[in-house]
Design an enzyme around this catalytic site. Structure first.
Site, PDB file in Angstrom:
ATOM      1  N   ASP A 203       9.303  -9.820  10.008  1.00  0.00           N
ATOM      2  CA  ASP A 203       8.047  -9.204   8.472  1.00  0.00           C
ATOM      3  C   ASP A 203       8.158  -7.656   9.549  1.00  0.00           C
ATOM      4  OD1 ASP A 203       6.178  -8.639   7.220  1.00  0.00           O
ATOM      5  OD2 ASP A 203       4.707 -10.007   7.746  1.00  0.00           O
ATOM      6  N   LYS A 229       5.712  -1.432  -0.612  1.00  0.00           N
ATOM      7  CA  LYS A 229       5.198  -1.119   0.713  1.00  0.00           C
ATOM      8  C   LYS A 229       5.692   0.211   0.753  1.00  0.00           C
ATOM      9  CE  LYS A 229       2.389  -4.622   1.800  1.00  0.00           C
ATOM     10  NZ  LYS A 229       1.190  -4.767   1.776  1.00  0.00           N
ATOM     11  N   CYS A 367      -6.258 -10.336   5.264  1.00  0.00           N
ATOM     12  CA  CYS A 367      -4.945 -11.211   5.569  1.00  0.00           C
ATOM     13  C   CYS A 367      -4.655 -11.309   6.786  1.00  0.00           C
ATOM     14  CB  CYS A 367      -3.873 -11.234   4.133  1.00  0.00           C
ATOM     15  SG  CYS A 367      -4.599 -11.176   2.607  1.00  0.00           S
TER      16      CYS A 367
HETATM   17  N1  C6P Z   1      -0.687  -6.801   3.616  1.00  0.00           N
HETATM   18  C1  C6P Z   1      -2.467  -5.487   3.283  1.00  0.00           C
HETATM   19  O1  C6P Z   1      -2.899  -4.658   2.212  1.00  0.00           O
HETATM   20  P1  C6P Z   1       3.405  -9.160   0.004  1.00  0.00           P
HETATM   21  O2  C6P Z   1       2.300  -9.192  -0.301  1.00  0.00           O
HETATM   22  O3  C6P Z   1       4.739  -9.916  -0.112  1.00  0.00           O
HETATM   23  O4  C6P Z   1       4.141  -7.826  -0.902  1.00  0.00           O
HETATM   24  O5  C6P Z   1       3.601  -8.519   1.897  1.00  0.00           O
HETATM   25  C2  C6P Z   1       2.842  -9.250   2.396  1.00  0.00           C
HETATM   26  C3  C6P Z   1       2.441  -9.583   3.801  1.00  0.00           C
HETATM   27  C4  C6P Z   1       3.276  -9.851   4.583  1.00  0.00           C
HETATM   28  N2  C6P Z   1       3.740  -9.311   6.289  1.00  0.00           N
HETATM   29  C5  C6P Z   1       2.655  -8.044   6.848  1.00  0.00           C
HETATM   30  C6  C6P Z   1       2.832  -7.481   7.677  1.00  0.00           C
HETATM   31  C7  C6P Z   1       1.818  -7.495   5.485  1.00  0.00           C
HETATM   32  O6  C6P Z   1       0.998  -6.082   5.577  1.00  0.00           O
HETATM   33  C8  C6P Z   1       1.665  -8.323   3.959  1.00  0.00           C
HETATM   34  C9  C6P Z   1       1.244  -7.738   3.119  1.00  0.00           C
HETATM   35  C10 C6P Z   1      -1.165  -5.963   2.929  1.00  0.00           C
HETATM   36  O7  C6P Z   1      -2.037  -5.321   4.325  1.00  0.00           O
HETATM   37  C11 C6P Z   1      -1.928  -6.692   1.459  1.00  0.00           C
HETATM   38  S1  C6P Z   1      -2.126  -8.599   2.190  1.00  0.00           S
END
Ligand code: C6P
Length: 409
Positions: A203, A229, A367
């Site tokens: 990830d 990101k 999360c």
């Molecule tokens: N973390 C945070 O504020 P998405 O939402 O699909 O772009 O990414 C999900 C995700 C998966 N793995 C990691 C390690 C992450 O940090 C995140 C997203 C954000 O930390 C939003 S919860």
């Protein structure tokens, strides 16, 4: 600019959103782990595409469709180069990291994981790298196993060889913890998993805005990315997969470009990468992501990494001046994140007071509830950094935290 220290003033000039006041104070944006801000070059790429080239891809014979297709496929090549994948067919455009992981859980997972098998994850995963595996395990009768984390915020890698068994079908691990900032030694983890014949999904949500990711050097089987990101638009991300592994996976969503021909009896599927991209893709998102990668490379990832590390160190020291503040992570290697709690103050109250000072941070479980519960807390305050942050941003955070202390004295 690569090699030289970052010219942060020049970088900040490229991010129009940073130049505003929030609640009467200059904005201090320390929430880039949630989403990064976008440089003008990315915004311009989106405007240019919609102003001049917008059309559907791989379909029309007209000029606009040809240009849109060239730009979309050019973006795929740009991503390939950015992460050093071997072939463009290994680059699948998805909505983001979450969708990338779900794609693997649905296709690889449901075709290769069966009753009695095991999926190994870590205690440090984001919910997006836990729940799809839980759902898979529940559905097929497999077991979810977890590599624990120690009190410093490092994975207990002494447990890895015990937890990797002959029933393990996949290991999923985050490159960087979004809640602690721990950088995991994924190259070593992958080597150890491969020695047991176990494929690995990384990830990568929190990595590529901070340091170079080379999927061939890592030798990972899958790598998941979120464009938003890494200074790109929301709604676009990437699943990298080794060609041979992707070839072995059935399609998941049906429709659009994943099809070569359809009769009412039978569908012939397209080749990679299209077989795993159903429906009209996020064309502008892919183009914006390519512009973000151009931008990152024009700044230089070596300089970005050095800036990140210097700012993290500065931040960790500066936070020591705040009474009753405890930094969550002492991990060996960290990137981009300062996560902490304040004695007798709820993280959300800290967030609200900081917001009044114009300082944007995230407060909550990020999360990553299982990780936080390992540390016996329900929420932390998280300041997260990007290339446009400065020592002055950290100083504003620390001033805000002293105000929090005054309020809760
Ligand atoms: N973390 C945070 O504020 P998405 O939402 O699909 O772009 O990414 C999900 C995700 C998966 N793995 C990691 C390690 C992450 O940090 C995140 C997203 C954000 O930390 C939003 S919860």
């Amino acid at each position: 600019m690569s090699g030289a220290p970052l010219d942060v003033a020049r970088i900040r000039a490229d991010f129009p959103i940073l130049h505003q006041e929030v609640r009467g104070r200059p904005l201090v944006y320390l929430d880039s782990a949630a989403t990064t801000q976008k440089p003008q070059a990315v915004i311009d790429a989106l405007v240019r595409y919609y102003t001049h080239d917008n059309a559907n891809v791989h379909r029309g014979v007209h000029a606009l469709s040809e240009r849109a297709t060239l730009a979309y496929e050019g973006a795929r090549e740009r991503v390939r180069r950015f992460i050093n994948a071997r072939e463009t067919k290994e680059i699948i455009f998805v909505r983001g990291c979450t969708e990338a992981i779900n794609l693997v859980a649905y296709t690889f997972g449901r075709s290769k994981v069966g009753p009695g098998d095991e999926v190994l994850i870590t205690a440090m995963e984001h919910h997006s790298d836990i729940v799809p595996w839980q759902m898979l395990c529940q559905q097929v009768g497999a077991t979810l196993k977890v590599v624990p984390v120690d009190e410093r915020g490092d994975l207990r890698l002494d447990q890895l060889d015990v937890l990797l068994t002959e029933r393990t079908r996949l290991l999923a691990v985050t490159h960087v913890s979004n809640a602690l900032g721990t950088v995991n030694p994924v190259r070593d983890i992958i080597r150890r998993a491969h020695a047991r014949g176990v494929p690995v999904l990384v990830d990568g949500a929190q990595a590529p805005a901070h340091f170079r990711v080379d999927v061939q050097a890592l030798d990972c089987d899958f790598y998941a990315l979120s464009g938003h990101k890494m200074f790109g638009p929301t709604g676009i991300g990437v699943l990298y997969g080794k060609a041979a592994v992707l070839e072995s996976m059935p399609p998941w969503q049906g429709g659009g470009d994943m099809i070569l021909s359809v009769t009412m009896e039978k569908t012939v599927y397209n080749r990679l990468p299209y077989r795993l991209e159903a429906g009209t893709p996020d064309i502008s998102g892919a183009i914006g992501l390519a512009a973000a990668m151009d931008y990152i490379d024009s700044v230089g990832l070596d300089a970005i990494s050095a800036h990140d590390q210097a700012l993290l160190e500065y931040g960790a020291r500066a936070l020591e001046s705040v009474p009753g503040l405890r930094l969550m992570s002492q991990a060996r290697e960290r990137s981009g994140v300062l996560s902490f709690i304040m004695e007798d103050v709820h993280a959300h109250d800290v967030g609200t007071i900081l917001d009044r000072e114009g300082v944007a941070i995230r407060a909550g479980h990020h999360c990553a509830q299982p990780l936080l519960s390992c540390f016996g807390v329900a929420a932390t305050v998280r300041a997260s950094l990007a290339m446009y942050n400065t020592r002055e941003d950290i100083d504003a955070l620390v001033r805000g935290l002293h105000k929090v202390r005054e309020v809760f004295a």
